[in-house]
Design an enzyme around this catalytic site. Structure first.
Site, short mmCIF file in Angstrom:
data_model
loop_
_atom_site.label_atom_id
_atom_site.label_comp_id
_atom_site.label_asym_id
_atom_site.label_seq_id
_atom_site.Cartn_x
_atom_site.Cartn_y
_atom_site.Cartn_z
N ASN A 8 -5.16 4.73 -5.39
CA ASN A 8 -4.59 5.66 -4.40
C ASN A 8 -3.08 6.10 -5.07
OD1 ASN A 8 -3.54 7.26 -2.52
ND2 ASN A 8 -3.60 5.87 -0.82
N TRP A 9 -2.71 7.22 -5.81
CA TRP A 9 -1.53 7.32 -6.34
C TRP A 9 -0.65 7.55 -5.08
CZ3 TRP A 9 -2.12 10.08 -11.71
CH2 TRP A 9 -3.03 9.44 -12.35
N LYS A 10 -1.25 8.32 -4.15
CA LYS A 10 -0.21 8.82 -2.90
C LYS A 10 0.30 9.99 -3.59
CE LYS A 10 -0.20 4.30 -1.00
NZ LYS A 10 0.41 3.37 0.19
N HIS A 91 -6.59 7.72 6.06
CA HIS A 91 -5.50 6.63 5.43
C HIS A 91 -4.52 6.52 6.79
CE1 HIS A 91 -2.48 4.49 3.28
NE2 HIS A 91 -3.34 4.44 2.38
N GLU A 93 -1.44 6.20 6.45
CA GLU A 93 -0.21 7.32 6.09
C GLU A 93 -0.39 8.61 6.84
OE1 GLU A 93 0.46 6.27 2.14
OE2 GLU A 93 1.12 4.34 2.65
N GLU A 162 -7.85 -1.55 5.71
CA GLU A 162 -6.31 -1.73 5.15
C GLU A 162 -5.34 -1.98 6.43
OE1 GLU A 162 -5.48 0.57 1.37
OE2 GLU A 162 -5.66 2.20 2.87
N GLY A 168 1.92 -1.78 1.01
CA GLY A 168 3.27 -1.42 0.35
C GLY A 168 4.30 -2.55 0.79
N SER A 207 -1.49 -4.30 -0.74
CA SER A 207 -0.77 -4.94 -1.43
C SER A 207 -1.60 -5.80 -2.34
CB SER A 207 0.20 -6.01 -0.71
OG SER A 207 1.29 -5.22 -0.01
N GLY A 228 -2.85 0.71 -3.88
CA GLY A 228 -1.78 1.81 -3.90
C GLY A 228 -1.05 1.66 -5.05
N GLY A 229 0.28 0.77 -4.75
CA GLY A 229 1.50 0.86 -5.73
C GLY A 229 0.71 0.29 -7.15
C1 PEP Z 1 -2.71 1.96 0.17
O1 PEP Z 1 -2.04 2.68 0.80
O2 PEP Z 1 -3.86 2.68 0.23
C2 PEP Z 1 -2.49 0.76 -0.49
C3 PEP Z 1 -3.27 -0.16 -0.28
O3 PEP Z 1 -1.08 0.41 -0.99
P1 PEP Z 1 -0.59 -0.63 -1.59
O4 PEP Z 1 -1.70 -1.21 -2.41
O5 PEP Z 1 0.56 -0.25 -2.35
O6 PEP Z 1 -0.39 -1.53 -0.55
#
Ligand code: PEP
Length: 256
Positions: A8-10, A91, A93, A162, A168, A207, A228-229
């Site tokens: 997920n590049w957001k 999600h 967010e 999640e 994050g 994470s 994500g990141g």
């Molecule tokens: C996400 O936002 O879907 C996510 C899993 O982010 P991160 O891996 O950066 O915690």
């Protein structure tokens, strides 16, 4: 079935990252023990689909309507036309930044399915709920209200657990807590959808990094990861995907 690793590049990424992914990830994708889905911002779906043919591409949201006066929104059919096969919905967010309710997410899941997209439905508790011992109640409540009755008919969707406080933050739940939540989600899916509920892949997100991926992906009922990141760093994303459990190792089969 193979585990699924979703990036997920957001609101990140560029043509340069598409090129980097094509150079570094595409060449190794065929030898990975899992399936990949990359979810860039909508403007990069078509370039990514062209640069990485055969790799599944997903959107990060869609509107519940097929078209209309909804400035700034995107319809599921548009994502599909751009080259997407999947879409992340609900999600945390989106739920926080755009006030998306479970009912809204359920409507979007219906729109995605109608357009032939595989929905990736996110659920997860915040830290206060976890500390109050209400994580199961929150997550199972979101799950029940976000999935439509026909979730397992035709295009079978995916569920991503999640925990909001893990996204994050560099913090993740204990392995026991991840396994317990995935078990609770599986039980709820079976209770509602019968045998078909046993075939819905349940991904963990929050994470996931190269250092913890193998431990997370080895847990029962973990059908993959939503990343994500770390999905913005080709080497890290590949390392996470490389840590997936090969189906030949005899773990509980998942489907997606
Ligand atoms: C996400 O936002 O879907 C996510 C899993 O982010 P991160 O891996 O950066 O915690």
């Amino acid at each position: 079935m193979r585990q699924i690793i979703i990036g997920n590049w957001k609101m990140n990424g560029s043509r340069a990252l598409v090129d980097e992914m094509a150079r570094e990830v595409y060449a190794r994708a065929a030898s990975l023990p899992c399936d990949l889905v990359l979810c860039p911002p909508a403007t990069l779906i078509a370039p990514l689909a062209q640069a990485l043919p055969g790799i599944a591409i997903g959107g990060q949201d869609c509107h519940e309507r097929v078209s209309g006066a909804h400035t700034g929104d995107i319809a599921a059919g548009m994502l599909r036309e751009a080259g997407a096969s999947h879409v992340i919905l609900g999600h945390s967010e989106r739920r926080a930044d755009h006030g998306e309710s479970d009912a809204k997410v359920r409507a979007k899941v219906g729109a995605a399915r109608a357009a032939g997209l595989t929905p990736i439905v996110c659920v997860g508790e915040d830290e206060a709920a976890r500390q109050a011992g209400r994580a199961d109640a929150v997550v199972l409540g979101q799950l029940a209200a976000s999935l439509p009755e026909d979730f397992t008919a035709g295009v079978v969707g995916l569920v991503a657990y999640e925990p909001i406080w893990a996204i994050g933050s560099g913090r993740i739940p204990s392995e026991a807590d991840i396994a317990a939540m995935h078990g609770a989600i599986r039980a709820a899916l079976r209770a509602r959808f019968g045998a078909a509920g046993g075939a819905i892949a349940i991904l963990y997100g929050g994470s996931v990094k190269p250092a913890n991926a193998a431990a997370v992906l080895a847990l029962p009922e973990v059908g993959g990861a939503l990343v994500g990141g770390a999905s913005l760093v080709p080497g890290d994303f590949l390392a996470i995907a490389g840590a997936a459990m090969a189906p030949a190792l005899g773990r509980t089969p998942v489907a997606g």
